[in-house]
Design an enzyme around this catalytic site. Sequence first.
Site, PDB file in Angstrom:
ATOM      1  N   LYS A 138      -3.723 -10.484  15.072  1.00  0.00           N
ATOM      2  CA  LYS A 138      -4.323  -9.331  15.744  1.00  0.00           C
ATOM      3  C   LYS A 138      -5.366  -9.711  16.801  1.00  0.00           C
ATOM      4  O   LYS A 138      -5.508  -9.005  17.802  1.00  0.00           O
ATOM      5  CB  LYS A 138      -4.936  -8.378  14.728  1.00  0.00           C
ATOM      6  CG  LYS A 138      -3.914  -7.613  13.906  1.00  0.00           C
ATOM      7  CD  LYS A 138      -4.575  -6.548  13.049  1.00  0.00           C
ATOM      8  CE  LYS A 138      -3.556  -5.729  12.287  1.00  0.00           C
ATOM      9  NZ  LYS A 138      -4.191  -4.611  11.550  1.00  0.00           N
ATOM     10  N   TYR A 177      -2.985   1.087  -0.319  1.00  0.00           N
ATOM     11  CA  TYR A 177      -2.001   2.163  -0.503  1.00  0.00           C
ATOM     12  C   TYR A 177      -0.956   1.830  -1.560  1.00  0.00           C
ATOM     13  O   TYR A 177      -0.093   2.655  -1.857  1.00  0.00           O
ATOM     14  CB  TYR A 177      -1.306   2.509   0.819  1.00  0.00           C
ATOM     15  CG  TYR A 177      -0.632   1.338   1.496  1.00  0.00           C
ATOM     16  CD1 TYR A 177       0.639   0.921   1.125  1.00  0.00           C
ATOM     17  CD2 TYR A 177      -1.272   0.647   2.517  1.00  0.00           C
ATOM     18  CE1 TYR A 177       1.253  -0.159   1.735  1.00  0.00           C
ATOM     19  CE2 TYR A 177      -0.665  -0.428   3.149  1.00  0.00           C
ATOM     20  CZ  TYR A 177       0.594  -0.824   2.753  1.00  0.00           C
ATOM     21  OH  TYR A 177       1.199  -1.893   3.365  1.00  0.00           O
ATOM     22  N   ASP A 236      -5.126   1.383  14.543  1.00  0.00           N
ATOM     23  CA  ASP A 236      -5.626   1.437  13.173  1.00  0.00           C
ATOM     24  C   ASP A 236      -6.761   2.448  13.024  1.00  0.00           C
ATOM     25  O   ASP A 236      -6.752   3.279  12.111  1.00  0.00           O
ATOM     26  CB  ASP A 236      -6.127   0.060  12.724  1.00  0.00           C
ATOM     27  CG  ASP A 236      -4.999  -0.885  12.358  1.00  0.00           C
ATOM     28  OD1 ASP A 236      -3.921  -0.406  11.958  1.00  0.00           O
ATOM     29  OD2 ASP A 236      -5.200  -2.108  12.457  1.00  0.00           O
ATOM     30  N   SER A 285       6.940  -5.897   4.642  1.00  0.00           N
ATOM     31  CA  SER A 285       6.421  -4.781   5.433  1.00  0.00           C
ATOM     32  C   SER A 285       7.241  -3.503   5.226  1.00  0.00           C
ATOM     33  O   SER A 285       8.466  -3.535   5.131  1.00  0.00           O
ATOM     34  CB  SER A 285       6.432  -5.146   6.922  1.00  0.00           C
ATOM     35  OG  SER A 285       6.068  -4.033   7.705  1.00  0.00           O
ATOM     36  N   LEU A 286       6.531  -2.384   5.178  1.00  0.00           N
ATOM     37  CA  LEU A 286       7.183  -1.079   5.076  1.00  0.00           C
ATOM     38  C   LEU A 286       7.461  -0.467   6.452  1.00  0.00           C
ATOM     39  O   LEU A 286       8.104   0.582   6.547  1.00  0.00           O
ATOM     40  CB  LEU A 286       6.296  -0.118   4.278  1.00  0.00           C
ATOM     41  CG  LEU A 286       5.957  -0.529   2.843  1.00  0.00           C
ATOM     42  CD1 LEU A 286       5.026   0.501   2.209  1.00  0.00           C
ATOM     43  CD2 LEU A 286       7.216  -0.693   2.008  1.00  0.00           C
ATOM     44  N   GLY A 310     -10.657  -7.309   9.383  1.00  0.00           N
ATOM     45  CA  GLY A 310      -9.975  -6.734  10.536  1.00  0.00           C
ATOM     46  C   GLY A 310      -9.797  -5.228  10.480  1.00  0.00           C
ATOM     47  O   GLY A 310     -10.139  -4.513  11.424  1.00  0.00           O
ATOM     48  N   ASN A 314      -3.093  -4.162  17.396  1.00  0.00           N
ATOM     49  CA  ASN A 314      -2.041  -4.015  16.382  1.00  0.00           C
ATOM     50  C   ASN A 314      -0.756  -3.419  16.961  1.00  0.00           C
ATOM     51  O   ASN A 314       0.232  -3.289  16.256  1.00  0.00           O
ATOM     52  CB  ASN A 314      -2.526  -3.167  15.198  1.00  0.00           C
ATOM     53  CG  ASN A 314      -2.485  -1.680  15.478  1.00  0.00           C
ATOM     54  OD1 ASN A 314      -2.723  -1.249  16.606  1.00  0.00           O
ATOM     55  ND2 ASN A 314      -2.193  -0.892  14.463  1.00  0.00           N
TER      56      ASN A 314
END
Length: 292
Positions: A77, A236, A113, A26-27, A141, A98
């Site tokens: 989620k 991304y 989101d 994860s970023l 999702g 989220n």
Amino acid sequence: MEKLILEGNLAEMKVTGLFGYPVEHSLSPAMHNNAFKELNLNYLYLPFAVKKENLEEAVNGMRGMNLRGVNVTIPHKQEVIPYLDELSEEAKLIGAVNTIENRDGKLIGYNTDGRGFIRSLREEGNFDPKSKKALLIGAGGAARAVAFQLALEGISELYISDLNFELAQNLAKDISNKLNIAKVEIIDAIDLNQTVSKVDLLIDATPVGMYPKVDVKPVVSTGSLHKDLLVYDLVYNPLDTVLLKAAKRSGAKAVSGLGMLLYQGAIAFEIWTGKDAPIAVMREALEKGLKY
């Protein structure tokens, strides 16, 4: 993950984080911790690898350990909802959470989101979805959040396509039952390219073109893309997917999914801290963390 240097009073530090499995790539930790540092906030963001069978205990542990809040990612989620005290309107509509805020022991679930997507659409694409026509490819999702938020923003026509017809059908029915939108229609693969030619916005909510499988065919024929179209790819990594490259060649406007990741995180940051998120710092942290 970059090395953390903890500063300030650790006893008073407010801890936030991420519940998901897996979470090691994860970023979000870099994005949030750089933002906290920029504003001199005594906050910390940590990734928590939470398996499905441990989700309820992890959520209850937010109260016990007084975590300020967490983000929630795959596969939790939807499953997290029964363990929360309250949901935002968007989270109720979408049926997924989220972001969780711990407000003095009361756990409130949000879905940032969709709002993150719209903020990116407006700020990076200069696009207002009100009274526009959109084609959404994918019905998972993230696509649900995008679809509901588009409907809330006044989209006039929404076309949904997914290889899993039942998934697309359920999303279309859900939107029609919960919101007043002029037209929601399911599109099969045969009509996909024809539909592209008549919409203002194309959203790819599939993993097609995601690192490391970057050299693939885009989800639509490149010949169907046109100069009056905005193409938004939720992928991304890489920033310039095969679809976005094709969109640029056709004269269409192209927007990467990095913006949605950035702004959904910024909204969560603002929920937890009550401060305006330092967008430039958060974007820089995300871009540094990309592998491609």
